[in-house]
Design an enzyme around this catalytic site. Sequence first.
Site, PDB file in Angstrom:
ATOM      1  CB  THR A 174      -0.912   0.049   1.243  1.00  0.00           C
ATOM      2  OG1 THR A 174      -0.089   0.069   2.411  1.00  0.00           O
ATOM      3  CG2 THR A 174      -1.852  -1.137   1.280  1.00  0.00           C
ATOM      4  CG  HIS A 221       5.462   1.471  -1.609  1.00  0.00           C
ATOM      5  ND1 HIS A 221       5.343   0.597  -0.558  1.00  0.00           N
ATOM      6  CD2 HIS A 221       5.153   0.762  -2.720  1.00  0.00           C
ATOM      7  CE1 HIS A 221       4.974  -0.595  -1.007  1.00  0.00           C
ATOM      8  NE2 HIS A 221       4.848  -0.520  -2.328  1.00  0.00           N
ATOM      9  CG  HIS A 222       2.367   2.305   4.714  1.00  0.00           C
ATOM     10  ND1 HIS A 222       3.271   2.450   5.752  1.00  0.00           N
ATOM     11  CD2 HIS A 222       1.159   2.597   5.237  1.00  0.00           C
ATOM     12  CE1 HIS A 222       2.627   2.799   6.841  1.00  0.00           C
ATOM     13  NE2 HIS A 222       1.351   2.894   6.560  1.00  0.00           N
ATOM     14  CB  ALA A 223       7.271  -0.980   1.549  1.00  0.00           C
ATOM     15  CB  VAL A 224      10.166   3.301   1.684  1.00  0.00           C
ATOM     16  CG1 VAL A 224      10.596   2.158   0.778  1.00  0.00           C
ATOM     17  CG2 VAL A 224       9.225   4.251   0.954  1.00  0.00           C
TER      18      VAL A 224
END
Length: 194
Positions: free
Chosen positions: A4, A166-169
């Site tokens: 997400t 991006h929520h991953a970073v």
Amino acid sequence: MMPTGFTINMDVNITATYLAAKQHHYHFFAVYLYLITHLISEQPEFMIAQRDGQLGHYTNLTPSYLIFHEDNQTISGMWTTYDANLSNFHENYLTDLKQYQAQHGAMIKADQPENAYMINMNPWLHFNSYTPLTFNGLPNYLPVIEAGKYVVQAGKRIMPLSFTIHHAVADAYHVSHFFQRLQSSLDHPEDWLL
């Protein structure tokens, strides 16, 4: 992690920087590109990219933006090499405009570097929300930033700004830290706009 991203939209007060840019004969759009890129370059979580399945991060980013063609009311993609010195960056921006502004096409300046991120300004619309959507299914870890038309409220120039990541970073903490530093810089151009 669930794949997400998220967007945070804020109004920023650009009054002091807008006036300082005009006083120093800088294009406000170039100052905007410079300041955002400079602040992003101080937060490594905003410069993460994937190459050959491996994550890493750039030491700085290159602003990739759109220019508007008055003659046929179309837009074209453009980029300008980032320089940590505002005066040098402004000259790079002016040189690119002079060389490419009359050209038309999807991307008018070739060889965009891989560390380019999307940043733009929509001077025709003051928005309260803007969310870019990707359709290629590929992960993009670099931020996407969009500013809108500023409005004058109680003598202050207020500009909407959208930050998508991006929520991953990154999470809301990182973006809120960015916005705090941005507003402080906008309020005190004497510290960096010389």
